[in-house]
Design an enzyme around this catalytic site. Sequence first.
Site, mmCIF file in Angstrom:
data_model
loop_
_atom_site.group_PDB
_atom_site.id
_atom_site.type_symbol
_atom_site.label_atom_id
_atom_site.label_comp_id
_atom_site.label_asym_id
_atom_site.label_seq_id
_atom_site.Cartn_x
_atom_site.Cartn_y
_atom_site.Cartn_z
ATOM 1 N N GLY A 256 0.783 -1.228 0.000
ATOM 2 C CA GLY A 256 0.000 0.000 0.000
ATOM 3 C C GLY A 256 0.819 1.283 0.000
ATOM 4 C CB ALA A 257 4.434 2.067 0.329
ATOM 5 N N GLY A 258 2.787 2.498 -2.268
ATOM 6 C CA GLY A 258 2.600 3.185 -3.551
ATOM 7 C C GLY A 258 1.206 3.797 -3.665
ATOM 8 C CG ASP A 259 -1.931 1.251 -3.608
ATOM 9 O OD1 ASP A 259 -1.563 1.385 -4.787
ATOM 10 O OD2 ASP A 259 -2.123 0.154 -3.066
#
Length: 319
Positions: A256-259
């Site tokens: 989820g870091a990219g999201d």
Amino acid sequence: AGLIVSFGEMLIDFVPTVSGVSLEEAPGFLKAPGGAPANVAIAVARLGGRCAFLGKLGDDEFGRMLAAILKENGVDDAGVSFDAGARTALAFVTLRADGEREFMFYRNPSADMLLTEAELNLDLIRRAAIFHYGSISLITEPCRSAHLKAMEAAKEAGALLSYDPNLRLPLWPSAAEAREQILSIWDQADIIKVSDVELEFLTGTESVEDEVAMRLWRPSLKLLLVTLGEKGCKYYTKDFHGSVESYAVKQVDTTGAGDAFVGALLGKIVEDQSALQDEKKLRELLRFANACGAITTTKKGAIPSLPTAAEAMQLMGSA
Ligand code: ATP
């Protein structure tokens, strides 16, 4: 602020309760709601923005659970439809000892793949100031046509188009097909974010140098971003390019870091599009997006660890 509509898959990741083990060795699994476009929608909402998710779930307990999670998190679910015949998608995710993830999907086919053009909530799409999507919804029909139609409707209505391919190679028939299809809609987007791994895959290189990133540049783009994990991100516009470092955190799970990064980015751009032309503003915005990505790596799962604006500001202030 304007509405962000995020289009694509929402599913449940089953994550081993113990890290660094194979699926066979895993003693048990935790349910972690996910799907990159759904994570982006929740990331936007948690930061205080207006967001709707558009996609299809199974008319089963998991599907209803996911729809409830959207609602609880302040995401408009008017664009969510349910398939009576197919199940909500599942993925079993192994977190290897080095922190990288491997996926095993249950989609045969799952409800998200069965969204049709006729089911699209066009009214919602036409109200979007930013329309965001990935590439998983391009893999099979009928969802592929629905995805292309939704992009077209959003563009016609004047939305900015935002694309994060989110490569999941095992879902494609072949690597060549993945590359070709992912790049087939490259010219439509205003904003594209890729990870370092995706940059290497799409360009067929083992480098994230500027010359390589520039191969993904198109005159139709307003902003190209390459995320570099703990090293932050690089940005490219027609007039300037550079990089912005991230913040030091204790990484637990990068899911989820990219999201979170994309949600933060879009939430700011929808408020003030001038950051796309103003390098100083853009760098400030990317510091915020990096902080949001960094915070998301400090807890297990994507949705529980998406930050509020106050948490992100705190990390920026303490740096
Ligand atoms: P995902 O794991 O969701 O697929 P991604 O590969 O698309 O993520 P990353 O490059 O891992 O994206 O992370 C997105 C952003 O989050 C990075 O650009 C960076 O700003 C921040 N980030 C990620 N990992 C770390 C870390 N360990 N320390 C600090 N910041 C991080």
